[in-house]
Motif scaffolding. Sequence first.
Motif, mmCIF file in Angstrom:
data_model
loop_
_atom_site.group_PDB
_atom_site.id
_atom_site.type_symbol
_atom_site.label_atom_id
_atom_site.label_comp_id
_atom_site.label_asym_id
_atom_site.label_seq_id
_atom_site.Cartn_x
_atom_site.Cartn_y
_atom_site.Cartn_z
ATOM 1 N N ARG A 119 0.828 -1.204 0.000
ATOM 2 C CA ARG A 119 0.000 0.000 0.000
ATOM 3 C C ARG A 119 0.869 1.264 0.000
ATOM 4 O O ARG A 119 0.632 2.189 -0.779
ATOM 5 C CB ARG A 119 -0.901 -0.016 1.235
ATOM 6 C CG ARG A 119 -1.751 1.246 1.419
ATOM 7 C CD ARG A 119 -2.931 1.280 0.478
ATOM 8 N NE ARG A 119 -3.853 0.180 0.730
ATOM 9 C CZ ARG A 119 -4.834 0.232 1.651
ATOM 10 N NH1 ARG A 119 -4.997 1.329 2.376
ATOM 11 N NH2 ARG A 119 -5.628 -0.796 1.822
ATOM 12 N N LEU A 120 1.877 1.302 0.850
ATOM 13 C CA LEU A 120 2.696 2.510 0.970
ATOM 14 C C LEU A 120 3.573 2.750 -0.255
ATOM 15 O O LEU A 120 3.937 3.884 -0.548
ATOM 16 C CB LEU A 120 3.571 2.435 2.224
ATOM 17 C CG LEU A 120 2.829 2.563 3.563
ATOM 18 C CD1 LEU A 120 3.795 2.359 4.730
ATOM 19 C CD2 LEU A 120 2.141 3.922 3.686
ATOM 20 N N THR A 121 3.916 1.683 -0.958
ATOM 21 C CA THR A 121 4.740 1.838 -2.164
ATOM 22 C C THR A 121 3.894 1.868 -3.434
ATOM 23 O O THR A 121 4.439 1.798 -4.548
ATOM 24 C CB THR A 121 5.778 0.703 -2.265
ATOM 25 O OG1 THR A 121 5.108 -0.570 -2.238
ATOM 26 C CG2 THR A 121 6.772 0.767 -1.113
ATOM 27 N N ASP A 122 2.575 1.967 -3.250
ATOM 28 C CA ASP A 122 1.655 2.065 -4.397
ATOM 29 C C ASP A 122 1.788 0.887 -5.355
ATOM 30 O O ASP A 122 1.699 1.036 -6.573
ATOM 31 C CB ASP A 122 1.882 3.379 -5.162
ATOM 32 C CG ASP A 122 1.631 4.602 -4.301
ATOM 33 O OD1 ASP A 122 0.654 4.582 -3.532
ATOM 34 O OD2 ASP A 122 2.412 5.567 -4.385
ATOM 35 N N GLU A 123 2.007 -0.300 -4.788
ATOM 36 C CA GLU A 123 2.179 -1.490 -5.623
ATOM 37 C C GLU A 123 0.973 -2.418 -5.596
ATOM 38 O O GLU A 123 0.936 -3.409 -6.325
ATOM 39 C CB GLU A 123 3.418 -2.275 -5.155
ATOM 40 C CG GLU A 123 4.742 -1.582 -5.394
ATOM 41 C CD GLU A 123 5.147 -1.579 -6.855
ATOM 42 O OE1 GLU A 123 4.467 -2.246 -7.656
ATOM 43 O OE2 GLU A 123 6.118 -0.899 -7.194
ATOM 44 N N GLU A 124 -0.030 -2.126 -4.752
ATOM 45 C CA GLU A 124 -1.178 -3.034 -4.624
ATOM 46 C C GLU A 124 -1.878 -3.261 -5.965
ATOM 47 O O GLU A 124 -2.117 -4.400 -6.379
ATOM 48 C CB GLU A 124 -2.191 -2.459 -3.620
ATOM 49 C CG GLU A 124 -2.027 -2.974 -2.208
ATOM 50 C CD GLU A 124 -3.177 -2.538 -1.329
ATOM 51 O OE1 GLU A 124 -3.523 -3.311 -0.414
ATOM 52 O OE2 GLU A 124 -3.721 -1.439 -1.541
ATOM 53 N N ASP A 125 -2.227 -2.185 -6.638
ATOM 54 C CA ASP A 125 -2.946 -2.316 -7.911
ATOM 55 C C ASP A 125 -2.087 -3.008 -8.957
ATOM 56 O O ASP A 125 -2.591 -3.807 -9.758
ATOM 57 C CB ASP A 125 -3.377 -0.942 -8.416
ATOM 58 C CG ASP A 125 -4.457 -0.308 -7.546
ATOM 59 O OD1 ASP A 125 -5.110 -1.058 -6.788
ATOM 60 O OD2 ASP A 125 -4.640 0.924 -7.619
ATOM 61 N N GLY A 126 -0.781 -2.710 -8.945
ATOM 62 C CA GLY A 126 0.120 -3.335 -9.906
ATOM 63 C C GLY A 126 0.216 -4.833 -9.704
ATOM 64 O O GLY A 126 0.285 -5.598 -10.674
ATOM 65 N N VAL A 127 0.215 -5.274 -8.440
ATOM 66 C CA VAL A 127 0.260 -6.707 -8.145
ATOM 67 C C VAL A 127 -1.006 -7.380 -8.658
ATOM 68 O O VAL A 127 -0.964 -8.438 -9.308
ATOM 69 C CB VAL A 127 0.430 -6.951 -6.632
ATOM 70 C CG1 VAL A 127 0.191 -8.417 -6.288
ATOM 71 C CG2 VAL A 127 1.823 -6.529 -6.180
ATOM 72 N N ARG A 128 -2.156 -6.777 -8.375
ATOM 73 C CA ARG A 128 -3.415 -7.362 -8.840
ATOM 74 C C ARG A 128 -3.457 -7.468 -10.353
ATOM 75 O O ARG A 128 -3.893 -8.470 -10.921
ATOM 76 C CB ARG A 128 -4.598 -6.508 -8.346
ATOM 77 C CG ARG A 128 -4.813 -6.536 -6.849
ATOM 78 C CD ARG A 128 -6.176 -5.959 -6.508
ATOM 79 N NE ARG A 128 -6.291 -5.710 -5.075
ATOM 80 C CZ ARG A 128 -6.117 -4.516 -4.515
ATOM 81 N NH1 ARG A 128 -5.843 -3.463 -5.265
ATOM 82 N NH2 ARG A 128 -6.240 -4.373 -3.215
ATOM 83 N N GLU A 129 -2.996 -6.405 -11.019
ATOM 84 C CA GLU A 129 -3.014 -6.396 -12.479
ATOM 85 C C GLU A 129 -2.072 -7.441 -13.049
ATOM 86 O O GLU A 129 -2.393 -8.124 -14.037
ATOM 87 C CB GLU A 129 -2.622 -5.008 -12.982
ATOM 88 C CG GLU A 129 -2.652 -4.865 -14.499
ATOM 89 C CD GLU A 129 -4.029 -5.141 -15.094
ATOM 90 O OE1 GLU A 129 -4.071 -5.702 -16.210
ATOM 91 O OE2 GLU A 129 -5.039 -4.844 -14.414
ATOM 92 N N ALA A 130 -0.899 -7.595 -12.422
ATOM 93 C CA ALA A 130 0.052 -8.605 -12.886
ATOM 94 C C ALA A 130 -0.510 -10.009 -12.755
ATOM 95 O O ALA A 130 -0.402 -10.841 -13.671
ATOM 96 C CB ALA A 130 1.364 -8.487 -12.105
ATOM 97 N N VAL A 131 -1.146 -10.287 -11.603
ATOM 98 C CA VAL A 131 -1.733 -11.611 -11.389
ATOM 99 C C VAL A 131 -2.865 -11.836 -12.385
ATOM 100 O O VAL A 131 -3.003 -12.923 -12.973
ATOM 101 C CB VAL A 131 -2.246 -11.744 -9.941
ATOM 102 C CG1 VAL A 131 -3.035 -13.042 -9.775
ATOM 103 C CG2 VAL A 131 -1.069 -11.702 -8.972
ATOM 104 N N ARG A 132 -3.683 -10.810 -12.602
ATOM 105 C CA ARG A 132 -4.810 -10.917 -13.519
ATOM 106 C C ARG A 132 -4.317 -11.211 -14.937
ATOM 107 O O ARG A 132 -4.852 -12.069 -15.643
ATOM 108 C CB ARG A 132 -5.628 -9.633 -13.491
ATOM 109 C CG ARG A 132 -6.973 -9.730 -14.240
ATOM 110 C CD ARG A 132 -7.756 -8.422 -14.151
ATOM 111 N NE ARG A 132 -7.990 -8.044 -12.776
ATOM 112 C CZ ARG A 132 -7.521 -6.950 -12.192
ATOM 113 N NH1 ARG A 132 -6.738 -6.116 -12.873
ATOM 114 N NH2 ARG A 132 -7.808 -6.673 -10.947
ATOM 115 N N SER A 133 -3.266 -10.501 -15.369
ATOM 116 C CA SER A 133 -2.768 -10.689 -16.726
ATOM 117 C C SER A 133 -2.136 -12.062 -16.898
ATOM 118 O O SER A 133 -2.297 -12.717 -17.939
ATOM 119 C CB SER A 133 -1.765 -9.590 -17.087
ATOM 120 O OG SER A 133 -0.598 -9.688 -16.286
ATOM 121 N N LEU A 134 -1.408 -12.523 -15.876
ATOM 122 C CA LEU A 134 -0.776 -13.849 -15.976
ATOM 123 C C LEU A 134 -1.818 -14.964 -15.942
ATOM 124 O O LEU A 134 -1.624 -16.029 -16.521
ATOM 125 C CB LEU A 134 0.225 -14.023 -14.831
ATOM 126 C CG LEU A 134 1.494 -13.179 -14.931
ATOM 127 C CD1 LEU A 134 2.298 -13.267 -13.645
ATOM 128 C CD2 LEU A 134 2.340 -13.637 -16.115
#
Length: 267
Positions: free
Chosen positions: A249-264
């Motif tokens: 959350r603090l590094t603004d990576e939450e959405d990026g992680v979700r998107e990466a998992v979704r795309s894979l």
Amino acid sequence: MGGSAGAPGAQIPLSVGELRVQYGEKVAVQNLSLQVRAGEVYGLLGSNGAGKSSTMRCVVGLLRPTHGGVRVFGVDPVLDPIPVKQRVGYVPETPLLFDALTPWEFLEFVSSVRGLSVAVGTQRALSYADALQVRAELNQPIATLSMGTKQKFQLIAAFLHQPTLLVLDEPFNNLDPRSVRIMKELIAQYVRDQPRGVLFSTHTMEVAQQVCHRVGILDHGVLKGEGDVATLRANLARGDATLEEIFLRLTDEEDGVREAVRSLGGG
């Protein structure tokens, strides 16, 4: 400005103030301020390239800050490097050992540089080697050892003179689970009832949550959050958040992680 036993901050293991580290056009650390208190393990958390190793190299005097500074028990490691090095034990992220030596020869060298008597140096080296199950490797060339075994000897070297500040950059790299457990216990014991401090970096959130009293979360050289887990949870209004969730959350990576998992996953 130099330091002495009576200098401001002389009882604080580590103070970092407005630290900036720049390599050409690249800013690795931006105006970082933090303290490691006596009796505390402070975890410096961040992704690759976040500025953790650059910060630690400034702490031990291997890198001159572009701006700001560091005090180890009130002493500047740039202006007064010898007293700082006497008080610090350092484990870099990549083992730095002399491949042509045996671990025993290396530890004898470290013991001599640290001013330990032969008897004390020998006793401590053997005790640590037995605990980490590497006595059989003491007389083998370092070049022939596994990365995990090299890491164990690097840790032994850092602890050998019982420094008042330990700077441990990814110290559990390549260690087996048994050795990780021993090192966790040893680090906790090391600051208990002693005016010592530990600056500890790791990529593993579970390890940080188990070992560290407080953590600082670095993102592209900027301190995004600091405190114990309860404080960080309160700041996020998430009473059940894990340290991993807080970090993302603090590094603004939450959405990026979700998107990466979704795309894979193809979804």
